[in-house]
Design a protein around this motif. Structure first.
Motif, PDB file in Angstrom:
ATOM      1  N   ILE A 176      28.453  -1.530  10.414  1.00 34.86           N
ATOM      2  CA  ILE A 176      29.578  -1.241  11.900  1.00 34.86           C
ATOM      3  C   ILE A 176      28.623  -1.390  12.979  1.00 34.86           C
ATOM      4  O   ILE A 176      28.870  -1.981  14.096  1.00 34.86           O
ATOM      5  N   ALA A 177      27.610  -0.501  12.886  1.00 35.95           N
ATOM      6  CA  ALA A 177      26.599  -0.485  13.978  1.00 35.95           C
ATOM      7  C   ALA A 177      26.172  -1.593  14.321  1.00 35.95           C
ATOM      8  O   ALA A 177      26.038  -2.110  15.755  1.00 35.95           O
ATOM      9  N   MET A 178      25.507  -2.314  13.637  1.00 40.64           N
ATOM     10  CA  MET A 178      24.543  -3.651  13.599  1.00 40.64           C
ATOM     11  C   MET A 178      25.879  -4.695  14.092  1.00 40.64           C
ATOM     12  O   MET A 178      25.369  -5.528  15.033  1.00 40.64           O
ATOM     13  N   GLY A 179      26.963  -4.842  13.586  1.00 43.65           N
ATOM     14  CA  GLY A 179      27.982  -5.803  14.117  1.00 43.65           C
ATOM     15  C   GLY A 179      28.439  -5.656  15.486  1.00 43.65           C
ATOM     16  O   GLY A 179      28.528  -6.475  16.210  1.00 43.65           O
ATOM     17  N   ASP A 192      33.482 -15.759  17.733  1.00 38.95           N
ATOM     18  CA  ASP A 192      33.225 -14.420  17.320  1.00 38.95           C
ATOM     19  C   ASP A 192      33.349 -14.013  15.779  1.00 38.95           C
ATOM     20  O   ASP A 192      34.060 -14.206  15.000  1.00 38.95           O
ATOM     21  N   LEU A 193      31.956 -13.954  15.343  1.00 39.97           N
ATOM     22  CA  LEU A 193      31.834 -14.151  14.020  1.00 39.97           C
ATOM     23  C   LEU A 193      31.307 -12.534  13.372  1.00 39.97           C
ATOM     24  O   LEU A 193      31.326 -12.275  12.371  1.00 39.97           O
ATOM     25  N   VAL A 194      31.693 -11.706  14.113  1.00 44.65           N
ATOM     26  CA  VAL A 194      31.608 -10.146  13.778  1.00 44.65           C
ATOM     27  C   VAL A 194      32.705  -9.167  13.797  1.00 44.65           C
ATOM     28  O   VAL A 194      32.816  -8.401  13.199  1.00 44.65           O
ATOM     29  N   SER A 195      33.742  -9.567  14.641  1.00 40.18           N
ATOM     30  CA  SER A 195      34.712  -8.556  14.721  1.00 40.18           C
ATOM     31  C   SER A 195      35.454  -8.289  13.261  1.00 40.18           C
ATOM     32  O   SER A 195      35.828  -7.154  12.726  1.00 40.18           O
ATOM     33  N   ALA A 222      26.284  -9.815   1.452  1.00 35.55           N
ATOM     34  CA  ALA A 222      27.491 -10.455   2.139  1.00 35.55           C
ATOM     35  C   ALA A 222      27.632  -9.820   3.601  1.00 35.55           C
ATOM     36  O   ALA A 222      27.676 -10.784   4.601  1.00 35.55           O
ATOM     37  N   LEU A 223      27.910  -8.595   3.537  1.00 33.50           N
ATOM     38  CA  LEU A 223      27.966  -8.027   5.047  1.00 33.50           C
ATOM     39  C   LEU A 223      27.010  -8.189   5.878  1.00 33.50           C
ATOM     40  O   LEU A 223      26.803  -8.356   7.091  1.00 33.50           O
ATOM     41  N   GLY A 224      25.630  -7.857   5.039  1.00 37.65           N
ATOM     42  CA  GLY A 224      24.483  -8.076   5.943  1.00 37.65           C
ATOM     43  C   GLY A 224      24.115  -9.304   6.546  1.00 37.65           C
ATOM     44  O   GLY A 224      23.840  -9.885   7.492  1.00 37.65           O
ATOM     45  N   ALA A 225      24.441 -10.303   5.435  1.00 37.42           N
ATOM     46  CA  ALA A 225      24.374 -11.887   6.011  1.00 37.42           C
ATOM     47  C   ALA A 225      25.129 -12.174   6.900  1.00 37.42           C
ATOM     48  O   ALA A 225      24.914 -12.813   8.227  1.00 37.42           O
ATOM     49  N   GLN A 226      26.691 -11.567   7.052  1.00 37.54           N
ATOM     50  CA  GLN A 226      27.349 -11.975   8.315  1.00 37.54           C
ATOM     51  C   GLN A 226      26.824 -11.525   9.594  1.00 37.54           C
ATOM     52  O   GLN A 226      27.022 -12.083  10.572  1.00 37.54           O
ATOM     53  N   VAL A 227      26.583 -10.344   9.336  1.00 37.00           N
ATOM     54  CA  VAL A 227      25.884  -9.502  10.587  1.00 37.00           C
ATOM     55  C   VAL A 227      24.712 -10.173  11.112  1.00 37.00           C
ATOM     56  O   VAL A 227      24.460 -10.446  12.450  1.00 37.00           O
TER      57      VAL A 227
END
Length: 279
Positions: A176-179, A192-195, A222-227
Motif C-alpha cells: 500500500i505504501a509503495m503503491g 493508472d496501474l496502481v490504484s 504479484a503485488l510487488g511486481a504490479q507496484v
C-alpha cells in the motif's frame, strides 16, 4: 479522482470475490499451511491478490500494450510464486533458502522451485517493461538499457515485498505504501496501474492481520511486481537506477540481516508493523 475510485472499487471487489472462490475451490486444502505461531492458515490470499491486482491494473492502463504489461507482471509473477508455494513445501526443497541456496542447489544438479520462481519473475519483469516502454523507446526518451533496468525494478519490488511476507500484514502494508508512492502526482503515461492493486491489498489486509489467510510467494510476488511496474511507468533512467539500487541493496542485506529484528528495534517502524496485528 473518480477514475481512481472506480479502479479501487474494481480491485477491492475482485480481491474479495476471488478470495472466496479460491477458499471454496477443490484446491483449497492444498493451500493450507502452518504459520510462525503454529496456527493453520490459508495461502488463498495469494491467487486472490495476483488475479485482482492484475485485472484492476489492466483496467486502468492507457493502451493495450500497458494492459498487457500489467497482466503479464501480475499473473506471471503470481503463477511462478504459486508454484513455489506448492512445490517448495516439499521436504527436499525446504533445505534450500535464499538466492545463495537456490544457486548452490543448481551446482548440485537440483533445480529448485525457488530458482524457477526467480527466473520466472525476472522474465515477467522483462516482458512487462518491454511492453510498457515501447512508445518511449520509439520516441527516443528511453533506450533498451533503461528497459532492462526497469525490468530489474519490477523483479526487485516483487522480491522486496516477498521478503517482508514473514509476519501478518507486513507485506500488504508495504504494498500500500509503495503503491501510493507510485501513484503520487500526475498519472503516468501508461495510465493508472496502481490504484486497483493497492485497493486489492487493502481489501485483503484485514484477513491477513487476523491470521485467516497469508499472501505467500504468489501474492507477494504479484503485488510487488504490479507496484514495481507502476514505479517503472513513472520514472526515467535515473529514477529506475535509484530504485533498482535500493531493491538490490535490500536483497543483499536480507542474506545477512533479519528485517524482522531491524523493524522490532526501530521506533516508528515497530509500531506501524504491529498495528492491527493479533497479539
Amino acid at each position: 479522482m473518480l477514475s481512481r475510485l472506480v479502479l479501487a472499487g474494481v480491485g477491492a471487489l475482485a480481491a474479495r470475490g476471488t478470495l472466496t472462490a479460491v477458499r471454496r475451490s477443490p484446491f483449497a486444502a492444498s493451500l493450507e499451511r502452518v504459520n510462525h505461531k503454529g496456527h493453520q492458515i490459508s495461502l488463498a490470499a495469494g491467487p486472490a491478490a495476483a488475479v485482482s491486482g492484475a485485472v484492476s491494473a489492466a483496467a486502468g492502463a492507457k493502451n493495450p500494450r500497458a494492459a498487457a504489461a500489467a497482466l503479464t507482471a501480475g499473473l506471471a509473477a503470481g503463477a511462478v510464486g504459486l508454484y513455489d508455494d506448492i512445490a517448495g513445501d516439499r521436504p527436499e526443497q525446504k533445505r534450500y533458502k535464499g538466492f545463495k541456496g537456490h544457486f548452490a542447489a543448481l551446482k548440485d544438479g537440483v533445480v529448485t522451485s525457488g530458482l524457477i520462481k526467480i527466473v520466472g519473475v525476472g522474465a515477467a519483469g522483462l516482458v512487462s517493461v518491454a511492453l510498457l516502454d515501447a512508445d518511449r523507446r520509439r520516441e527516443g526518451s528511453l533506450r533498451v538499457a533503461d528497459t532492462l533496468v526497469g525490468a530489474g525494478v519490477v523483479a526487485g519490488a516483487a522480491n522486496f515485498v516477498n521478503l517482508l511476507d514473514v509476519r501478518s500484514g507486513r507485506a500488504l502494508k508495504a504494498t500500500i505504501a509503495m503503491g501510493e508512492l507510485a501513484g503520487l502526482g500526475r498519472r503516468p503515461a501508461a495510465g493508472d496501474l496502481v490504484s486497483g492493486p493497492v485497493a486489492a491489498a487493502g481489501a485483503l489486509i484485514g484477513d491477513d492481520l487476523g491470521e485467516k489467510v497469508m499472501l505467500g510467494d504468489s501474492g507477494a510476488n504479484a503485488l510487488g511486481a504490479q507496484v514495481g511496474l507502476g514505479l517503472a511507468a513513472r520514472t526515467g533512467r535515473w529514477g529506475r537506477l535509484g530504485l533498482f539500487a535500493l531493491f538490490a541493496a535490500a536483497a543483499v542485506a536480507s542474506e545477512k540481516v533479519s528485517f524482522t529484528k531491524v523493524i522490532a528495534r526501530t521506533p516508528g517502524l515497530r509500531e506501524i508493523d504491529e498495528f492491527g496485528r493479533k497479539p
